[in-house]
Design a protein around this motif. Sequence first.
Motif, mmCIF file in Angstrom:
data_model
loop_
_atom_site.group_PDB
_atom_site.id
_atom_site.type_symbol
_atom_site.label_atom_id
_atom_site.label_comp_id
_atom_site.label_asym_id
_atom_site.label_seq_id
_atom_site.Cartn_x
_atom_site.Cartn_y
_atom_site.Cartn_z
ATOM 1 N N SER A 178 0.837 -1.196 0.000
ATOM 2 C CA SER A 178 0.000 0.000 0.000
ATOM 3 C C SER A 178 0.871 1.245 0.000
ATOM 4 O O SER A 178 1.951 1.277 0.582
ATOM 5 C CB SER A 178 -0.913 -0.005 1.234
ATOM 6 O OG SER A 178 -0.144 -0.063 2.418
ATOM 7 N N GLY A 179 0.374 2.270 -0.688
ATOM 8 C CA GLY A 179 1.132 3.508 -0.803
ATOM 9 C C GLY A 179 1.260 4.211 0.548
ATOM 10 O O GLY A 179 0.452 4.034 1.450
ATOM 11 N N ARG A 180 2.283 5.022 0.677
ATOM 12 C CA ARG A 180 2.479 5.780 1.900
ATOM 13 C C ARG A 180 3.126 7.110 1.531
ATOM 14 O O ARG A 180 3.656 7.267 0.424
ATOM 15 C CB ARG A 180 3.355 5.015 2.898
ATOM 16 C CG ARG A 180 4.727 4.649 2.349
ATOM 17 C CD ARG A 180 5.606 3.987 3.378
ATOM 18 N NE ARG A 180 6.933 3.673 2.828
ATOM 19 C CZ ARG A 180 7.968 3.311 3.566
ATOM 20 N NH1 ARG A 180 7.835 3.211 4.888
ATOM 21 N NH2 ARG A 180 9.128 3.042 3.005
ATOM 22 N N SER A 181 3.058 8.029 2.425
ATOM 23 C CA SER A 181 3.668 9.333 2.185
ATOM 24 C C SER A 181 4.190 9.897 3.496
ATOM 25 O O SER A 181 3.720 9.541 4.585
ATOM 26 C CB SER A 181 2.661 10.295 1.552
ATOM 27 O OG SER A 181 1.573 10.524 2.434
ATOM 28 N N ALA A 187 8.857 15.011 6.629
ATOM 29 C CA ALA A 187 9.501 15.658 5.485
ATOM 30 C C ALA A 187 10.540 16.672 5.953
ATOM 31 O O ALA A 187 11.651 16.742 5.404
ATOM 32 C CB ALA A 187 8.453 16.331 4.613
ATOM 33 N N ARG A 188 10.209 17.447 6.966
ATOM 34 C CA ARG A 188 11.172 18.420 7.508
ATOM 35 C C ARG A 188 12.383 17.693 8.096
ATOM 36 O O ARG A 188 13.527 18.119 7.922
ATOM 37 C CB ARG A 188 10.504 19.286 8.574
ATOM 38 C CG ARG A 188 9.406 20.194 8.046
ATOM 39 C CD ARG A 188 8.948 21.187 9.119
ATOM 40 N NE ARG A 188 7.758 21.900 8.688
ATOM 41 C CZ ARG A 188 6.519 21.568 9.030
ATOM 42 N NH1 ARG A 188 6.318 20.528 9.840
ATOM 43 N NH2 ARG A 188 5.497 22.256 8.581
ATOM 44 N N GLN A 189 12.126 16.589 8.784
ATOM 45 C CA GLN A 189 13.209 15.792 9.364
ATOM 46 C C GLN A 189 14.139 15.273 8.268
ATOM 47 O O GLN A 189 15.364 15.306 8.402
ATOM 48 C CB GLN A 189 12.606 14.635 10.154
ATOM 49 C CG GLN A 189 13.611 13.797 10.939
ATOM 50 C CD GLN A 189 12.891 12.749 11.790
ATOM 51 O OE1 GLN A 189 11.689 12.861 12.058
ATOM 52 N NE2 GLN A 189 13.633 11.732 12.198
ATOM 53 N N LEU A 190 13.565 14.803 7.162
ATOM 54 C CA LEU A 190 14.366 14.305 6.054
ATOM 55 C C LEU A 190 15.224 15.419 5.460
ATOM 56 O O LEU A 190 16.416 15.224 5.193
ATOM 57 C CB LEU A 190 13.443 13.710 4.976
ATOM 58 C CG LEU A 190 14.114 13.284 3.666
ATOM 59 C CD1 LEU A 190 15.174 12.212 3.937
ATOM 60 C CD2 LEU A 190 13.064 12.765 2.682
ATOM 61 N N LEU A 191 14.642 16.590 5.251
ATOM 62 C CA LEU A 191 15.402 17.695 4.672
ATOM 63 C C LEU A 191 16.513 18.152 5.607
ATOM 64 O O LEU A 191 17.600 18.534 5.154
ATOM 65 C CB LEU A 191 14.461 18.860 4.350
ATOM 66 C CG LEU A 191 13.478 18.618 3.190
ATOM 67 C CD1 LEU A 191 12.493 19.765 3.068
ATOM 68 C CD2 LEU A 191 14.232 18.424 1.879
ATOM 69 N N ASP A 192 16.261 18.113 6.899
ATOM 70 C CA ASP A 192 17.308 18.493 7.863
ATOM 71 C C ASP A 192 18.506 17.553 7.765
ATOM 72 O O ASP A 192 19.663 17.991 7.728
ATOM 73 C CB ASP A 192 16.746 18.465 9.295
ATOM 74 C CG ASP A 192 15.912 19.698 9.601
ATOM 75 O OD1 ASP A 192 16.129 20.736 8.935
ATOM 76 O OD2 ASP A 192 15.043 19.611 10.482
ATOM 77 N N VAL A 193 18.229 16.235 7.743
ATOM 78 C CA VAL A 193 19.312 15.260 7.704
ATOM 79 C C VAL A 193 20.039 15.299 6.360
ATOM 80 O O VAL A 193 21.261 15.099 6.289
ATOM 81 C CB VAL A 193 18.761 13.843 7.991
ATOM 82 C CG1 VAL A 193 19.821 12.781 7.761
ATOM 83 C CG2 VAL A 193 18.241 13.773 9.428
ATOM 84 N N ARG A 333 7.340 11.393 -4.508
ATOM 85 C CA ARG A 333 6.258 11.864 -5.378
ATOM 86 C C ARG A 333 4.906 11.681 -4.695
ATOM 87 O O ARG A 333 4.059 12.589 -4.717
ATOM 88 C CB ARG A 333 6.331 11.096 -6.695
ATOM 89 C CG ARG A 333 5.246 11.407 -7.707
ATOM 90 C CD ARG A 333 5.606 10.708 -9.020
ATOM 91 N NE ARG A 333 4.494 10.667 -9.963
ATOM 92 C CZ ARG A 333 4.175 11.640 -10.784
ATOM 93 N NH1 ARG A 333 4.840 12.777 -10.750
ATOM 94 N NH2 ARG A 333 3.174 11.507 -11.639
ATOM 95 N N HIS A 334 4.702 10.496 -4.079
ATOM 96 C CA HIS A 334 3.451 10.268 -3.352
ATOM 97 C C HIS A 334 3.307 11.274 -2.215
ATOM 98 O O HIS A 334 2.203 11.775 -1.946
ATOM 99 C CB HIS A 334 3.423 8.855 -2.767
ATOM 100 C CG HIS A 334 3.488 7.784 -3.811
ATOM 101 N ND1 HIS A 334 3.790 6.479 -3.511
ATOM 102 C CD2 HIS A 334 3.305 7.822 -5.150
ATOM 103 C CE1 HIS A 334 3.768 5.762 -4.623
ATOM 104 N NE2 HIS A 334 3.491 6.550 -5.625
ATOM 105 N N SER A 335 4.420 11.568 -1.553
ATOM 106 C CA SER A 335 4.380 12.511 -0.434
ATOM 107 C C SER A 335 3.997 13.902 -0.911
ATOM 108 O O SER A 335 3.224 14.611 -0.242
ATOM 109 C CB SER A 335 5.742 12.551 0.265
ATOM 110 O OG SER A 335 6.065 11.290 0.808
#
Length: 392
Positions: A178-181, A187-193, A333-335
């Motif tokens: 199943s899709g997830r986002s 998302a902010r955590q990912l950009l920080d790291v 993309r899903h996110s």
Amino acid sequence: MGRRGHGEGALFYEEDRDRWVALLELPPDGSGRRRRRKVTGRTKTEARRKLRQLQRRLEDGLPTGDGSMTLGDFLERWLADVLPARSQVQAKSTVTNYRWAVGHAIRGLGRRRLGELTPENVEALLRHLADQGMARNSVMRVRSVLVMALKHAQRPDIVARNVAELSEMPTSARDPRSGRSLTPEQARQLLDVAAHDRLVGLITVGLMLGLRPGELCGLRWEDVDLDAGVLSVNQSRKRTTDNNGREALVLGAPKTRKSRRALVLPRPVVEALRQHERRQRDERQNAGERWQDLDLVFPTSVGTPMSPSNLRRDLARITVAAGLGRWSPNELRHSAASLLSASGVPLEQIADVLGHTDTRMLLKHYRHPISRTIDAAAAPMERLFGEQGGER
């Protein structure tokens, strides 16, 4: 003697071939041209029997074409002659997908004669693929391509029915994951790291504009105007196969006509791309003569197109480091779609941003005129991420 009427036949002996030949007159084709069907036999009795079988099929309204052709031969001809003429499958990657599906069909059923093929045969193939671990969507793709090909066989009067269309999907086919986002916090955590990683620009664009992985890896600097704040999707990186069956990466047109689009850039994307541009100048200098100038925004460290497997591996490395587990490029993309939807952007505008054609009926009936460039992503992403993006 006048010409024979439709359904009448002739029987004669061909001495040079040592065969009895039966000819059946068929109704003319759509252009009025005469049509005949020929069968042969070692004996007069055999040829007469085959002629009567054809006559009965004609009387019953059943196909009288060459059902003795194998499915493998038919599919090879369909790939070579019919598929290239279909406007919706011009992209090399799409053709490659069809060849992949046809390959599975030929390996499993290629020796069977078209006239003897049954829905049970197709179901057995699908069940075998599912039992081998193929995902349900992939099994469905094999079935869909078979349905499409056999529809063409019905038109030339080769088969009476589309057995693939009558087949059922196996219950053993595993459902796709199943899709997830990502949530805004994730998302902010990912950009920080990712801030100091060479992939931060790609992650920022994928997350905020929802480009396909192939579009990210095929994006050129000539299609990015940072001063105007606009990015145009005009190229995509794709996988294809050469004449020897070996996989290769190529740069070509996007997936569909709708995929060509111009997007207004959120401020975090502009800043991330400016910083990425500076980083890429350093990489180019370090690579020296090894650098291949393809004008790609997100290439490898020597300028070549990034492979799907390397992109998946590098992104997973960053998402794991961010404490999020393994995430794929498609899930960026899903996110983007989920984040835009959560921000109240209408579905039809999200489809514009993503270059989707899946909501064509919705867009046809409810879409309002929009400007030349699509700005639906800019304001929501700026509200969600502010000036975040790139190194800080």
